[in-house]
Design an enzyme around this catalytic site. Structure first.
Site, PDB file in Angstrom:
ATOM      1  N   LYS A  79       0.867  -1.188   0.000  1.00 48.97           N
ATOM      2  CA  LYS A  79       0.000   0.000   0.000  1.00 48.97           C
ATOM      3  C   LYS A  79       0.896   1.227   0.000  1.00 48.97           C
ATOM      4  CE  LYS A  79      -4.496   0.785   0.014  1.00 48.97           C
ATOM      5  NZ  LYS A  79      -5.484  -0.001  -0.741  1.00 48.97           N
ATOM      6  N   ASP A  94      -6.745   4.319  -5.235  1.00 48.02           N
ATOM      7  CA  ASP A  94      -7.381   4.156  -3.926  1.00 48.02           C
ATOM      8  C   ASP A  94      -8.128   5.459  -3.665  1.00 48.02           C
ATOM      9  OD1 ASP A  94      -7.380   2.179  -1.531  1.00 48.02           O
ATOM     10  OD2 ASP A  94      -7.017   4.088  -0.562  1.00 48.02           O
TER      11      ASP A  94
END
Length: 445
Positions: free
Chosen positions: A126, A166
């Site tokens: 991430k 995202d």
């Protein structure tokens, strides 16, 4: 066993102080996985969980950029490369003022399990920045993205790490980042997913997380002899995930009555229709406005600074952000007759809320299983890029649907507890086993 879990968490917290979201994510996994490891000592002997909670690599860097006034702004960039045991690192880039090391470690840790569940060869990662695109011009966003990618490009590649979008990282941001990567590396490769269709993107990718979440809940309901058709659904959020959750629910015959943003929620008792959904998409994707602006055009009520979980519903789809369903919200949903929860966001229910759902024997689909459709379709985009192919909308949707069915089957396999399926245990153990076995096969990595 609770003592062993507590001891494990004490050590983790000492090594990672102040990272509450990461602690929460690890504890949820430890509660499922440590009892399983007791029965399978090879994982204990290899210290698999102790290794899995340590990122393989943490990258942190400054991101200087020029605003439209010519002033220098400085943000902080991150990439957490958590695990590459089963494939290249894969996970989104989040742009939001709340981004910090602890939040990204929680998201990267969750991503390891989510990617494992998809059955595709993808590790977990991430990244992101505390940069906020809201209120910025296209040129300001471009200059930030170019500066961000100038540093990040040293650590990513199609066989190393393939980031995706995202929160606040959509097609515009992915385009700017891809352009900078291509300029620096002089390579046109599938290094990012979520690309536009005309330069390597995949059909169904924008829809995938929302569609996949609905497909998963559909499987849960089928396993209990029920159907989505005719059910009343409450959805939080109004971004990409929420929008396509609503679209798929409408296609399957449900009545969706809520959407929200960080300022409040709208409630349409008669059900949100296609015209209303199109308005929300235009408002959020193009105008970048607030959900309350829908009220003037439609017969819906707006509730300032409130979440939609007090609205009576059969199905709830938290699709906004982490910890948005508290214990009180969970009690209200149970009291109002909610029968199933499908998490479109990452970790949107607090641990206390999860326990309330499970005690009430509600069908509860945790995010690492229910919202894996997005990264699954990113994996399909990677495959198409590698083969220089473009599959049809129908092909991608069918593959996505089959992946979500397979994830549900894995959760059932490991989550059966008498007459109740504990999807939290099922998802955690199924995701763990694949990664753990790969780590053992590969030696001390």
């Amino acid at each position: 066993m609770s003592k062993r879990i507590d001891e494990f968490m004490v050590k983790l917290i000492q090594k990672n102080p102040g990272e509450s979201e990461f602690h929460q994510a690890v504890r949820e996994v430890a509660e499922s996985v440590l009892p399983y490891m007791e029965k399978n000592p090879k994982y204990q002997e290899a210290k698999i969980l102790e290794r899995m909670v340590e990122p393989e690599r943490v990258i942190m860097f400054r991101v200087p950029w020029l605003d439209d006034r010519g002033d220098i702004q400085v943000n902080r960039g991150f990439r957490i490369q958590m695990s590459s045991a089963i494939g290249p690192y894969k996970g989104g880039i989040r742009l939001h003022p709340s981004v910090n090391l602890g939040i990204l470690k929680f998201l990267a840790f969750e991503q390891v399990f989510k990617n494992s569940l998809t059955t595709l060869p993808m590790g977990g990662a991430k990244g992101g920045s505390d940069f906020d695109p809201k209120g910025k011009s296209d040129n300001e966003v471009m200059r930030f993205c170019q500066s961000f990618m100038t540093e990040l490009c040293k650590y990513i590649g199609p066989d190393t790490d393939v980031p995706a979008g995202d929160i606040s990282t959509g097609g515009r941001e992915i385009g700017y980042m891809f352009g900078q990567y291509k300029r620096i590396r002089n390579k046109f490769t599938g290094v990012l997913t979520g690309k536009a269709l005309n330069w390597g993107g995949s059909l169904i990718r924008p829809e995938a997380t929302g569609y996949g979440c609905v497909y998963f809940v559909e499987e849960m309901l089928k396993a209990n002899g029920k159907s989505i058709k005719g059910k009343v659904a409450a959805v939080s959020g109004s971004g990409n995930v929420a929008q396509y959750t609503v679209e798929k629910l409408m296609q399957l015959g449900a009545k969706v009555v809520t959407l929200s943003d960080s300022n409040g929620f709208i409630h349409d008792e008669g059900g949100i229709d296609k015209k209303e959904l199109d308005c929300v998409m235009q408002l959020k994707n193009v105008k970048r406005g607030r959900i309350k602006d829908c009220v003037k055009d439609f017969k819906c009520k707006y509730y300032e600074n409130k979440r939609p979980w007090g609205v009576k519903c059969d199905l709830a789809f938290p699709s906004a952000t982490q910890n948005e369903i508290s214990a009180e919200d969970a009690k209200t949903l149970v009291k109002n007759g909610c029968i199933a929860i499908g998490e479109g966001a990452n970790m949107p229910t607090t641990p206390e809320g999860i326990k309330i759902f499970q005690k009430a024997k509600i069908m509860y689909a945790p995010g690492k299983a229910a919202n894996a459709g997005g990264v699954a379709t990113s994996g399909l985009e990677m495959s198409q890029n590698s083969m220089r192919l473009s599959w049809t909308r129908e092909e991608v949707d069918e593959r996505l649907h089959n992946i979500m069915i397979a994830i549900h089957e894995s959760c059932v396999k490991y989550g059966k507890q008498g007459g109740y399926i504990n999807y939290v245990d099922g998802a955690n153990i199924a995701g763990f086993v694949k990664v753990a076995d790969a780590m053992i096969d590969q030696g001390l990595v």
